[in-house]
Write a protein that holds these residues in place. Sequence first.
Motif, PDB file in Angstrom:
ATOM      1  N   LEU A  83       5.176 -19.644  18.187  1.00  0.00           N
ATOM      2  CA  LEU A  83       5.615 -21.724  16.990  1.00  0.00           C
ATOM      3  C   LEU A  83       6.608 -21.189  16.354  1.00  0.00           C
ATOM      4  N   ASN A  84       7.059 -20.688  15.916  1.00  0.00           N
ATOM      5  CA  ASN A  84       8.143 -19.497  15.685  1.00  0.00           C
ATOM      6  C   ASN A  84       7.069 -20.307  13.625  1.00  0.00           C
ATOM      7  N   ASP A  85       6.741 -20.006  13.486  1.00  0.00           N
ATOM      8  CA  ASP A  85       5.561 -19.795  12.702  1.00  0.00           C
ATOM      9  C   ASP A  85       6.073 -18.226  11.488  1.00  0.00           C
ATOM     10  N   TYR A  86       7.061 -18.056  11.307  1.00  0.00           N
ATOM     11  CA  TYR A  86       6.799 -16.317  11.116  1.00  0.00           C
ATOM     12  C   TYR A  86       6.085 -16.487   9.650  1.00  0.00           C
ATOM     13  N   GLY A  87       6.221 -17.127   8.289  1.00  0.00           N
ATOM     14  CA  GLY A  87       5.579 -16.382   8.175  1.00  0.00           C
ATOM     15  C   GLY A  87       3.784 -16.360   8.261  1.00  0.00           C
ATOM     16  N   PRO A  88       3.273 -16.891   8.187  1.00  0.00           N
ATOM     17  CA  PRO A  88       1.988 -16.848   8.220  1.00  0.00           C
ATOM     18  C   PRO A  88       1.780 -15.500   9.572  1.00  0.00           C
ATOM     19  N   ARG A  89       2.683 -15.756  10.310  1.00  0.00           N
ATOM     20  CA  ARG A  89       2.571 -14.840  11.673  1.00  0.00           C
ATOM     21  C   ARG A  89       2.113 -13.144  10.601  1.00  0.00           C
ATOM     22  N   ARG A  90       3.745 -13.239  10.318  1.00  0.00           N
ATOM     23  CA  ARG A  90       3.226 -11.574   8.771  1.00  0.00           C
ATOM     24  C   ARG A  90       2.106 -11.942   8.371  1.00  0.00           C
ATOM     25  N   THR A  91       1.376 -12.735   7.751  1.00  0.00           N
ATOM     26  CA  THR A  91       0.305 -12.478   7.703  1.00  0.00           C
ATOM     27  C   THR A  91      -0.636 -11.809   7.820  1.00  0.00           C
ATOM     28  N   ASN A  92      -0.145 -12.384   9.155  1.00  0.00           N
ATOM     29  CA  ASN A  92      -1.533 -11.747  10.594  1.00  0.00           C
ATOM     30  C   ASN A  92      -0.892 -10.228  10.533  1.00  0.00           C
ATOM     31  N   TYR A  93      -0.231 -10.000  10.730  1.00  0.00           N
ATOM     32  CA  TYR A  93       0.077  -8.684  11.323  1.00  0.00           C
ATOM     33  C   TYR A  93      -0.035  -8.291  10.091  1.00  0.00           C
ATOM     34  N   ASN A  94       0.027  -8.527   8.681  1.00  0.00           N
ATOM     35  CA  ASN A  94      -0.140  -7.962   7.908  1.00  0.00           C
ATOM     36  C   ASN A  94      -1.071  -7.319   7.470  1.00  0.00           C
ATOM     37  N   ARG A  95      -2.139  -8.309   7.433  1.00  0.00           N
ATOM     38  CA  ARG A  95      -4.103  -8.163   7.753  1.00  0.00           C
ATOM     39  C   ARG A  95      -4.231  -7.051   8.635  1.00  0.00           C
ATOM     40  N   ALA A  96      -3.494  -7.224  10.079  1.00  0.00           N
ATOM     41  CA  ALA A  96      -4.586  -6.231  10.620  1.00  0.00           C
ATOM     42  C   ALA A  96      -3.076  -4.608  10.643  1.00  0.00           C
ATOM     43  N   LEU A  97      -2.643  -4.974   9.914  1.00  0.00           N
ATOM     44  CA  LEU A  97      -2.457  -3.364   9.885  1.00  0.00           C
ATOM     45  C   LEU A  97      -3.196  -2.838   8.394  1.00  0.00           C
ATOM     46  N   ALA A  98      -3.157  -3.332   7.803  1.00  0.00           N
ATOM     47  CA  ALA A  98      -3.714  -3.017   6.485  1.00  0.00           C
ATOM     48  C   ALA A  98      -5.818  -2.267   7.145  1.00  0.00           C
ATOM     49  N   ILE A  99      -6.645  -3.335   8.269  1.00  0.00           N
ATOM     50  CA  ILE A  99      -7.187  -2.841   9.075  1.00  0.00           C
ATOM     51  C   ILE A  99      -7.447  -1.420   9.637  1.00  0.00           C
ATOM     52  N   ASP A 100      -6.530  -1.819  10.381  1.00  0.00           N
ATOM     53  CA  ASP A 100      -5.823  -0.494  11.146  1.00  0.00           C
ATOM     54  C   ASP A 100      -5.154   0.842  10.473  1.00  0.00           C
ATOM     55  N   GLU A 101      -4.742   0.816   9.370  1.00  0.00           N
ATOM     56  CA  GLU A 101      -4.155   1.685   8.386  1.00  0.00           C
ATOM     57  C   GLU A 101      -5.849   2.612   7.698  1.00  0.00           C
ATOM     58  N   ARG A 102      -6.872   1.192   7.200  1.00  0.00           N
ATOM     59  CA  ARG A 102      -8.392   2.002   7.127  1.00  0.00           C
ATOM     60  C   ARG A 102      -8.515   2.565   7.410  1.00  0.00           C
ATOM     61  N   LEU A 103      -8.926   2.005   9.727  1.00  0.00           N
ATOM     62  CA  LEU A 103      -9.285   2.819  10.245  1.00  0.00           C
ATOM     63  C   LEU A 103      -9.175   4.381  10.394  1.00  0.00           C
ATOM     64  N   VAL A 104      -7.767   4.314  10.865  1.00  0.00           N
ATOM     65  CA  VAL A 104      -7.540   6.121  10.788  1.00  0.00           C
ATOM     66  C   VAL A 104      -6.953   6.658   9.775  1.00  0.00           C
ATOM     67  N   GLU A 105      -7.125   6.617   8.760  1.00  0.00           N
ATOM     68  CA  GLU A 105      -8.006   7.094   7.616  1.00  0.00           C
ATOM     69  C   GLU A 105      -8.999   7.428   7.806  1.00  0.00           C
ATOM     70  N   GLN A 106      -9.828   6.779   7.774  1.00  0.00           N
ATOM     71  CA  GLN A 106     -11.528   6.931   7.904  1.00  0.00           C
ATOM     72  C   GLN A 106     -12.292   7.549   9.401  1.00  0.00           C
ATOM     73  N   TYR A 107     -10.905   7.598  10.286  1.00  0.00           N
ATOM     74  CA  TYR A 107     -11.596   7.857  11.865  1.00  0.00           C
ATOM     75  C   TYR A 107     -10.042   8.328  12.219  1.00  0.00           C
ATOM     76  N   PRO A 108      -9.377   9.026  11.739  1.00  0.00           N
ATOM     77  CA  PRO A 108      -7.939  10.130  12.723  1.00  0.00           C
ATOM     78  C   PRO A 108      -8.549  10.513  13.810  1.00  0.00           C
ATOM     79  N   GLU A 109      -9.203  11.630  13.811  1.00  0.00           N
ATOM     80  CA  GLU A 109      -9.378  11.802  15.296  1.00  0.00           C
ATOM     81  C   GLU A 109      -9.239  10.541  16.725  1.00  0.00           C
ATOM     82  N   ASN A 110      -9.882   9.748  16.143  1.00  0.00           N
ATOM     83  CA  ASN A 110      -9.750   8.085  17.023  1.00  0.00           C
ATOM     84  C   ASN A 110      -8.820   7.912  17.578  1.00  0.00           C
TER      85      ASN A 110
END
Length: 186
Positions: A83-110
């Motif tokens: 929908l060419n709504d790039y600001g909110p898109r980046r906000t969602n991507y950043n939230r997902a990235l933060a979750i993913d980084e925490r999960l990998v930090e906590q479960y590095p073998e997963n």
Amino acid sequence: EGAYERLAALEADSADDPQLRATTLGMLGDILQALGDYDGALTHVREASELYEMLSEAEPHNPNRRADLSIALVRVGDVLGDLNDYGPRRTNYNRALAIDERLVEQYPENRHFRDNLLWSYERIGTDSLRAGASETAQLFFQKQRAVAEQLAAEEPDNSMRTYALFRAMSNLTTVASRMGESDRSQ
């Protein structure tokens, strides 16, 4: 009766099962996105994301719930991009990235969590490149490549791991080209 109609009926019958309802809404959103109905897709993936958020909050110690939320946030971001709504898109991507980084930090073998992180890096890198932030894109593509190399080394016979590594290398080549560097060794 097509796939959409069947999923819509399943979603209507799944009010008592938020996990099934969220999964179904996400799939309905995927179908509408593929058909070019981005507004309809956004409605479905946002609702799915809200359900995954609720499930994650209800079970804060369940890492799979957080991984589901990450994927749901990426889906919302992908449709926002359509929908060419790039600001909110980046906000969602950043939230997902933060979750993913925490999960990998906590479960590095997963491997599943590392795979999610790899694709989050790619989305942020691609988004950065689109916005003209080549150095930021390069940083995220380098991170993508590092994770892809780990996964490919762990599963050398897995063609999807090789594909992910080649995508990371291709992304680095693209950003190097945009930066005026013709290093083919990427």
